[in-house]
Design an enzyme around this catalytic site. Sequence first.
Site, PDB file in Angstrom:
ATOM      1  N   TYR A   1      -1.682  -0.084  10.421  1.00 17.00           N
ATOM      2  CA  TYR A   1      -1.813  -0.543   9.032  1.00 17.00           C
ATOM      3  C   TYR A   1      -0.551  -0.190   8.241  1.00 17.00           C
ATOM      4  O   TYR A   1       0.019  -1.025   7.537  1.00 17.00           O
ATOM      5  CB  TYR A   1      -3.056   0.120   8.422  1.00 17.00           C
TER       6      TYR A   1
ATOM      7  N   SER B   1       0.868  -1.190   0.000  1.00 13.59           N
ATOM      8  CA  SER B   1       0.000   0.000   0.000  1.00 13.59           C
ATOM      9  C   SER B   1       0.895   1.227   0.000  1.00 13.59           C
ATOM     10  O   SER B   1       2.048   1.176   0.471  1.00 13.59           O
ATOM     11  CB  SER B   1      -0.868   0.002   1.260  1.00 13.59           C
TER      12      SER B   1
HETATM   13  N1  LIG Z   1      -8.885  -0.800  -1.273  1.00  7.89           N
HETATM   14  C1  LIG Z   1      -7.883   0.007  -1.091  1.00  7.89           C
HETATM   15  O1  LIG Z   1      -8.032   1.230  -1.182  1.00  7.89           O
HETATM   16  C2  LIG Z   1      -6.517  -0.539  -0.810  1.00  7.89           C
HETATM   17  C3  LIG Z   1      -5.461   0.341  -0.831  1.00  7.89           C
HETATM   18  C4  LIG Z   1      -4.189  -0.133  -0.584  1.00  7.89           C
HETATM   19  C5  LIG Z   1      -3.971  -1.469  -0.309  1.00  7.89           C
HETATM   20  N2  LIG Z   1      -5.037  -2.312  -0.281  1.00  7.89           N
HETATM   21  C6  LIG Z   1      -4.748  -3.714   0.025  1.00  7.89           C
HETATM   22  O2  LIG Z   1      -5.312  -4.527  -0.963  1.00  7.89           O
HETATM   23  C7  LIG Z   1      -5.559  -5.827  -0.436  1.00  7.89           C
HETATM   24  C8  LIG Z   1      -6.951  -6.256  -0.847  1.00  7.89           C
HETATM   25  O3  LIG Z   1      -7.874  -5.377  -0.260  1.00  7.89           O
HETATM   26  P1  LIG Z   1      -9.258  -4.987  -0.941  1.00  7.89           P
HETATM   27  O4  LIG Z   1      -9.297  -3.530  -1.003  1.00  7.89           O
HETATM   28  O5  LIG Z   1      -9.484  -5.777  -2.153  1.00  7.89           O
HETATM   29  O6  LIG Z   1     -10.225  -5.438   0.257  1.00  7.89           O
HETATM   30  P2  LIG Z   1     -11.463  -6.419   0.321  1.00  7.89           P
HETATM   31  O7  LIG Z   1     -11.932  -6.334   1.718  1.00  7.89           O
HETATM   32  O8  LIG Z   1     -12.416  -6.128  -0.772  1.00  7.89           O
HETATM   33  O9  LIG Z   1     -10.791  -7.853   0.059  1.00  7.89           O
HETATM   34  C9  LIG Z   1      -9.953  -8.460   1.001  1.00  7.89           C
HETATM   35  C10 LIG Z   1     -10.199  -9.963   0.995  1.00  7.89           C
HETATM   36  O10 LIG Z   1      -9.273 -10.555   1.875  1.00  7.89           O
HETATM   37  C11 LIG Z   1      -9.956 -11.561   2.601  1.00  7.89           C
HETATM   38  N3  LIG Z   1      -9.281 -11.817   3.867  1.00  7.89           N
HETATM   39  C12 LIG Z   1      -9.258 -11.047   4.976  1.00  7.89           C
HETATM   40  N4  LIG Z   1      -8.587 -11.643   5.962  1.00  7.89           N
HETATM   41  C13 LIG Z   1      -8.164 -12.831   5.467  1.00  7.89           C
HETATM   42  C14 LIG Z   1      -7.413 -13.906   6.000  1.00  7.89           C
HETATM   43  N5  LIG Z   1      -6.998 -13.898   7.269  1.00  7.89           N
HETATM   44  N6  LIG Z   1      -7.148 -14.958   5.210  1.00  7.89           N
HETATM   45  C15 LIG Z   1      -7.578 -14.999   3.927  1.00  7.89           C
HETATM   46  N7  LIG Z   1      -8.321 -14.023   3.391  1.00  7.89           N
HETATM   47  C16 LIG Z   1      -8.602 -12.945   4.147  1.00  7.89           C
HETATM   48  C17 LIG Z   1     -11.344 -11.011   2.795  1.00  7.89           C
HETATM   49  O11 LIG Z   1     -12.276 -12.047   3.090  1.00  7.89           O
HETATM   50  C18 LIG Z   1     -11.580 -10.355   1.461  1.00  7.89           C
HETATM   51  O12 LIG Z   1     -12.183 -11.246   0.546  1.00  7.89           O
HETATM   52  C19 LIG Z   1      -5.361  -5.703   1.062  1.00  7.89           C
HETATM   53  O13 LIG Z   1      -4.088  -6.219   1.406  1.00  7.89           O
HETATM   54  C20 LIG Z   1      -5.384  -4.211   1.310  1.00  7.89           C
HETATM   55  O14 LIG Z   1      -4.650  -3.832   2.431  1.00  7.89           O
HETATM   56  C21 LIG Z   1      -6.310  -1.882  -0.524  1.00  7.89           C
END
Ligand SMILES: NC(=O)c1ccc[n+]([C@@H]2O[C@H](COP(=O)([O-])OP(=O)(O)OC[C@H]3O[C@@H](n4cnc5c(N)ncnc54)[C@H](O)[C@@H]3O)[C@@H](O)[C@H]2O)c1
Length: 507
Positions: free
Chosen positions: A391, A378
Amino acid sequence: MLGGTPVVLAHGFPDSSDVWAPVARKLAERFHVIRYDVRGTGGSGAPGRGHRGYSMELLVDDLATVVREVAGRPVHLVGHDWGSIQGWAAVTARPELFLSFTSMSGPDLGHVSDWVRRNRWRPWKVFGVLQRSWYIAGFKVPVVPELVWPAVRERLHAGRREWVNGLGLYRANFGRRWRPAPVSTRVHQIELTQDPYVAHAHLEAAEPWVAELSRSVLHTGHWAQRTHPDQVARHIEDAIDNRKRKRLVVVTGAGSGIGRATAQAFADQGAEVIALDVDEASAEETAARTGGHAYRLDVTDRVATDRVAAEIKARHGVPDVVMANAGIGVAGPFLHTSEEDWRRVVDVNLWGVVHTLRAFAPQLVDRAEGGHLVVTASAAGYFPTAALSAYSTTKAAVLMLAQCLHAELRGHGIGVSAICPGIVHTNITTTFTFAGKSPAEQEERRRAATRAYRLRGFSPEKVAAEILEAVKEDRLVVPVTAEVKAAHLGNRVAPALVRAVGRLWRL
Ligand SMILES: NC(=O)c1ccc[n+]([C@@H]2O[C@H](COP(=O)([O-])OP(=O)(O)OC[C@H]3O[C@@H](n4cnc5c(N)ncnc54)[C@H](O)[C@@H]3O)[C@@H](O)[C@H]2O)c1
């Protein structure tokens, strides 16, 4: 005539047909495997005419005799080192005897001469290739190379007879003029990236001359059939079948958001996708959409992660791309973030990534066919704010981990990308923990965050497209949205300014 498709394995210098034994055992499950000792090696007689008895024409005659007398019909030919060099000559001179040719670590001498001529105005390039063959000049010197055998016998696994007689191959055939000729047989080259004797250019040299040419890569040294027999056998089998395997892509947190969109994008490109998520139903939904497979996995559980990785290997093979993406959000000032909040976010965002990579990276290394690891980090990992200490700490850690792995795994042909998405409209805002807030306040903040992320309007599909590009281009740190690209650049040119902006972001 033999039953079963005949495959002839031709060995190189200073080997005998024994060098193929482990590969032959594997191939024998499907093919009728024929391996023979080239003249002067193993159980074959030596020609007894000095080195003239090792001329290419005689080697090709021997090979043609083996095909005619033992197989009695056209064969798939596989050659390594000198077995490959004579294989090129054989498929050029006697194409009617061969169904396909798999070449490993031995170019066609005419193609190489032509490549040198075509590149004569780029002497540094030619030097880079020819310097790998310095030893050949030494082999042409009388007597001395014969005396070197005790020094090389262990390193090269060379028998005295194979070494001494094999020198005839060099003496009879190097120094002659070799003309390139078109090859009508289908050819597959297995490139060994750590081979000290053969460069990529030796393989490229064939390109203008072979109508049907394909290539696969093993990150091994010269004697891959000894060190990686299973992989070599699989590449030969694919070459014989003229088959390109689908890419296998494993994604954690694939049940939603960026993980699901990336799984879909890889599937749209023809990959076989394995969706892993702690929420089994959502992983199954992704698998149904992508025509892939789903497994329930909580990445915080090391034992479960190792078990699922082993199960995937056994059922589907070693993945080509592994994306450690599962993550959760915890926001709020450090002073309000509880130990429990810290442990939860570190468990998923850091330990989850470590468990995933520890389970899969050794599989990729052992397979020796390269691959790619993707970590969803991130911008929070390099943009310090007053709102996301826990985070951000986990994301900074995985950003560094990715860069360390990049340094460590490069030699294995394994690329690494750390994705820094920015503000992306996914479900993450609906599950964010806001440290120190009451349940009602938490709900209110989640709704506000969801509205803000929706307003920013950057979809996970756009992130997925960047991820596929990053894997293709082997990009290491990949800021995605405009704001995080600006912060990334700002960190280099005006870090104090980036920190000042970060101080304004409070919750
Ligand atoms: N959305 C954003 O703005 C953003 C920005 C920067 C980084 N990210 C990173 O992107 C990645 C994906 O996030 P997203 O935005 O798609 O979120 P999201 O919540 O839509 O998807 C995350 C998925 O991870 C799964 N998950 C959570 N804990 C878990 C575990 N212990 N074991 C297996 N699966 C697990 C959840 O069930 C979910 O399906 C994350 O690492 C997040 O930190 C997201």
